[in-house]
Write an enzyme that holds these catalytic residues in place. Structure first.
Site, PDB file in Angstrom:
ATOM      1  N   HIS A  45       0.057   0.405   7.357  1.00 20.53           N
ATOM      2  CA  HIS A  45      -1.208   0.572   8.092  1.00 20.53           C
ATOM      3  C   HIS A  45      -2.301  -0.358   7.576  1.00 20.53           C
ATOM      4  O   HIS A  45      -3.388  -0.382   8.142  1.00 20.53           O
ATOM      5  CB  HIS A  45      -1.647   2.038   8.113  1.00 20.53           C
ATOM      6  CG  HIS A  45      -2.242   2.530   6.839  1.00 20.53           C
ATOM      7  ND1 HIS A  45      -1.512   3.155   5.864  1.00 20.53           N
ATOM      8  CD2 HIS A  45      -3.513   2.488   6.383  1.00 20.53           C
ATOM      9  CE1 HIS A  45      -2.315   3.484   4.867  1.00 20.53           C
ATOM     10  NE2 HIS A  45      -3.525   3.075   5.156  1.00 20.53           N
TER      11      HIS A  45
ATOM     12  N   ASP B 101       5.624   4.065   6.029  1.00 21.47           N
ATOM     13  CA  ASP B 101       4.372   3.306   5.885  1.00 21.47           C
ATOM     14  C   ASP B 101       4.501   2.250   4.786  1.00 21.47           C
ATOM     15  O   ASP B 101       3.975   2.412   3.687  1.00 21.47           O
ATOM     16  CB  ASP B 101       3.238   4.295   5.585  1.00 21.47           C
ATOM     17  CG  ASP B 101       1.859   3.662   5.628  1.00 21.47           C
ATOM     18  OD1 ASP B 101       1.734   2.537   6.148  1.00 21.47           O
ATOM     19  OD2 ASP B 101       0.911   4.299   5.128  1.00 21.47           O
TER      20      ASP B 101
ATOM     21  N   SER C  33      -4.985   2.748  -0.231  1.00 19.33           N
ATOM     22  CA  SER C  33      -3.790   2.510   0.562  1.00 19.33           C
ATOM     23  C   SER C  33      -3.054   1.283   0.071  1.00 19.33           C
ATOM     24  O   SER C  33      -3.655   0.248  -0.211  1.00 19.33           O
ATOM     25  CB  SER C  33      -4.198   2.249   2.002  1.00 19.33           C
ATOM     26  OG  SER C  33      -4.535   3.447   2.626  1.00 19.33           O
ATOM     27  N   GLY C  34      -1.742   1.433  -0.004  1.00 17.78           N
ATOM     28  CA  GLY C  34      -0.915   0.290  -0.357  1.00 17.78           C
ATOM     29  C   GLY C  34      -0.777   0.071  -1.843  1.00 17.78           C
ATOM     30  O   GLY C  34       0.064  -0.706  -2.279  1.00 17.78           O
TER      31      GLY C  34
END
Ligand SMILES: *[C@@H]1O[C@H](CO)[C@@H](O)[C@H](O)[C@H]1NC(C)=O
Ligand SMILES: *[C@@H]1O[C@H](CO)[C@@H](O)[C@H](O)[C@H]1NC(C)=O
Ligand SMILES: *[C@@H]1O[C@H](CO)[C@@H](O)[C@H](O)[C@H]1NC(C)=O
Length: 254
Positions: A71, A116, A207-208
């Site tokens: 994402h 994801d 995120s990530g």
């Protein structure tokens, strides 16, 4: 991601609101009750920038490849490695790389929020050093109770970025706890961690970014409840043990 916002996160969060409360990808999340990492103690940590704006974390898994959350996809990226402070000019030993090829997992978001992860290919390999190093991805799936370290530069509650990379230890939660909390969207491509009573170990980075267990990369920060740092509410991480083949074959083929 100040300019671009986090459309997917908010969009999906909105869609899922009625199901599970306010889920949100953690682009805007932050490490809660963590502390400054020892400088360069996480030499695999990557920072993804769009123009000059930091928007996601990532992890160097090969001298030319960064793993991040699907994402966090953009058409091109500037990727900082070897950073402690987010300002590259303040960081001797850092390397800023350009990237335009990124490959999302083909089943990303099928079902919602699942799978994801994506791989980003740097235009050239980084020079490995004391401050920049790739980390191996686990093949063993996580065990509940494992203590793992998550790191990131996510925005603070004030909306500002922290000065330097933040680190916090959290524990892997059981599948039962994860399913109970995230039922309708829970998928084997995810696992939960955090959610401790003292809230000290209950939050996530960007995120990530990496979740490291016993020296290997076990998870990527994926999503959580929009309000983070609540007791009994673990965050959700991409379950990388399910993707070791995809990661290897994608790197080899590209
Ligand atoms: C770093 O990447 C190289 C090239 O793929 C690999 O040989 C090495 O084992 C990797 N190091 C770690 C710690 O995974
Ligand atoms: C995380 O736990 C490890 C191992 O117990 C410890 O060495 C480290 O200092 C802890 N880090 C943080 C930020 O709490
Ligand atoms: C941690 O990793 C080491 C080697 O890297 C291994 O020998 C040990 O069994 C692992 N511990 C756990 C709890 O997985």
């Amino acid at each position: 991601m100040t300019a671009a916002g986090n459309p997917w996160g908010w969009f999906l969060g909105y869609l899922l609101l009625g199901i599970t409360g306010s889920l949100a990808f953690i682009n805007g999340g932050h490490i809660i009750n963590g502390e400054d990492c020892n400088p360069h103690s996480q030499p695999w940590q990557a920072a993804l920038f769009l123009e000059d704006d930091f928007f996601c974390g990532g992890v160097l898994v090969h001298p030319q490849w960064v793993l991040s959350a699907a994402h966090c996809f953009q058409n091109s990226y500037t990727i900082g490695l070897g950073l402690h402070n987010l300002e590259p000019e303040q960081e001797p030993g850092s390397q800023m790389m350009e990237a335009s090829l990124s490959i999302q997992h083909p089943e990303y978001n099928e079902p919602s929020m699942a799978n994801d992860l994506m791989l980003i290919k740097l235009k050239e390999s980084v020079s490995l050093s004391d401050t920049v190093r790739n980390i191996s991805v686990v093949s063993q799936c996580p065990t509940p109770g494992d203590s793992c370290l998550v790191s990131g530069w996510g925005r603070l509650a004030s909306g500002r970025l922290p000065q330097v990379l933040q680190c916090v230890n959290i524990s892997v939660a059981s599948e039962e706890v994860c399913k109970a909390r995230y039922g309708p969207v829970y998928h084997p491509s995810m696992f939960c961690a955090g959610g401790g009573q003292d809230q000290k170990d209950s939050c996530h980075g960007d995120s990530g970014g990496p979740l490291i267990c016993n020296g290997s990369l076990q998870g990527l920060v994926s999503f959580g409840q929009a309000q983070c740092g609540q007791p009994n509410v673990p965050g959700v991480y991409t379950n990388l043990c399910k993707f070791t083949d995809w990661i290897q074959t994608t790197i080899q083929a590209s």
